[in-house]
Write a protein that holds these residues in place. Structure first.
Motif, short mmCIF file in Angstrom:
data_model
loop_
_atom_site.label_atom_id
_atom_site.label_comp_id
_atom_site.label_asym_id
_atom_site.label_seq_id
_atom_site.Cartn_x
_atom_site.Cartn_y
_atom_site.Cartn_z
N TRP A 54 0.84 -1.20 0.00
CA TRP A 54 0.00 0.00 0.00
C TRP A 54 0.87 1.25 0.00
N GLY A 55 0.59 2.16 -0.90
CA GLY A 55 1.31 3.42 -0.96
C GLY A 55 2.66 3.33 -1.65
N SER A 56 3.05 2.14 -2.07
CA SER A 56 4.34 1.96 -2.74
C SER A 56 4.25 2.43 -4.18
N SER A 57 5.38 2.80 -4.74
CA SER A 57 5.40 3.20 -6.14
C SER A 57 5.69 2.01 -7.06
N ILE A 58 5.94 0.84 -6.47
CA ILE A 58 6.24 -0.36 -7.26
C ILE A 58 4.99 -0.78 -8.03
N ASN A 59 5.15 -1.06 -9.28
CA ASN A 59 4.09 -1.57 -10.18
C ASN A 59 3.03 -0.54 -10.55
N ARG A 60 3.14 0.70 -10.12
CA ARG A 60 2.06 1.66 -10.38
C ARG A 60 1.89 1.94 -11.87
N ALA A 61 2.97 2.07 -12.60
CA ALA A 61 2.84 2.29 -14.06
C ALA A 61 2.18 1.09 -14.72
N GLN A 62 2.55 -0.11 -14.27
CA GLN A 62 1.95 -1.33 -14.83
C GLN A 62 0.47 -1.42 -14.47
N VAL A 63 0.12 -1.01 -13.26
CA VAL A 63 -1.29 -1.03 -12.86
C VAL A 63 -2.09 -0.05 -13.70
N ARG A 64 -1.55 1.13 -13.94
CA ARG A 64 -2.25 2.11 -14.79
C ARG A 64 -2.42 1.56 -16.21
N ASP A 65 -1.37 0.95 -16.76
CA ASP A 65 -1.46 0.38 -18.11
C ASP A 65 -2.46 -0.78 -18.14
N GLY A 66 -2.41 -1.62 -17.12
CA GLY A 66 -3.34 -2.75 -17.05
C GLY A 66 -4.78 -2.30 -16.97
N ARG A 67 -5.03 -1.26 -16.18
CA ARG A 67 -6.38 -0.71 -16.08
C ARG A 67 -6.85 -0.19 -17.43
N ALA A 68 -5.97 0.49 -18.14
CA ALA A 68 -6.32 1.03 -19.46
C ALA A 68 -6.63 -0.10 -20.45
N ILE A 69 -5.82 -1.15 -20.41
CA ILE A 69 -6.04 -2.28 -21.31
C ILE A 69 -7.37 -2.95 -20.99
N LEU A 70 -7.59 -3.24 -19.70
CA LEU A 70 -8.84 -3.90 -19.32
C LEU A 70 -10.05 -3.01 -19.59
N GLY A 71 -9.88 -1.71 -19.43
CA GLY A 71 -10.96 -0.78 -19.73
C GLY A 71 -11.38 -0.81 -21.19
N SER A 72 -10.45 -1.15 -22.07
CA SER A 72 -10.75 -1.25 -23.50
C SER A 72 -11.22 -2.64 -23.91
N VAL A 73 -10.59 -3.65 -23.36
CA VAL A 73 -10.84 -5.02 -23.80
C VAL A 73 -12.08 -5.63 -23.15
N LEU A 74 -12.28 -5.37 -21.86
CA LEU A 74 -13.37 -6.02 -21.14
C LEU A 74 -14.75 -5.73 -21.70
#
Length: 75
Positions: free
Chosen positions: A31-51
């Motif tokens: 929680w609150g870490s900067s680890i994986n945040r760019a990947q989470v943002r990209d993943g959200r964008a991908i899922l937002g388009s594909v789902l």
């Protein structure tokens, strides 16, 4: 991608999203870490388009997706 192997590209993307999900759910990021945040943002964008597209396809042919539940209700 150059060979236009859409199914293979989609499979690779979904496997990587699953790996990201596992990292988040099983402690690979805190929680609150900067680890994986760019990947989470990209993943959200991908899922937002594909789902929405995947769900629309499933709704058009529901008979193709009626499998028995993995965890049936126990009475």
């Amino acid at each position: 991608m150059a060979a236009r192997e859409t199914a293979e590209v989609l499979k690779t993307v979904l496997v990587r999203l699953y790996t990201l999900r596992n990292q988040l759910m099983h402690g690979g990021a805190t929680w609150g870490s900067s680890i994986n945040r760019a990947q989470v943002r990209d993943g959200r964008a991908i899922l937002g388009s594909v789902l929405p597209v995947m769900l629309a396809l499933m709704m058009r042919q529901p008979q193709s997706f009626q499998a028995a539940p993995f965890y049936p209700v126990v009475k």
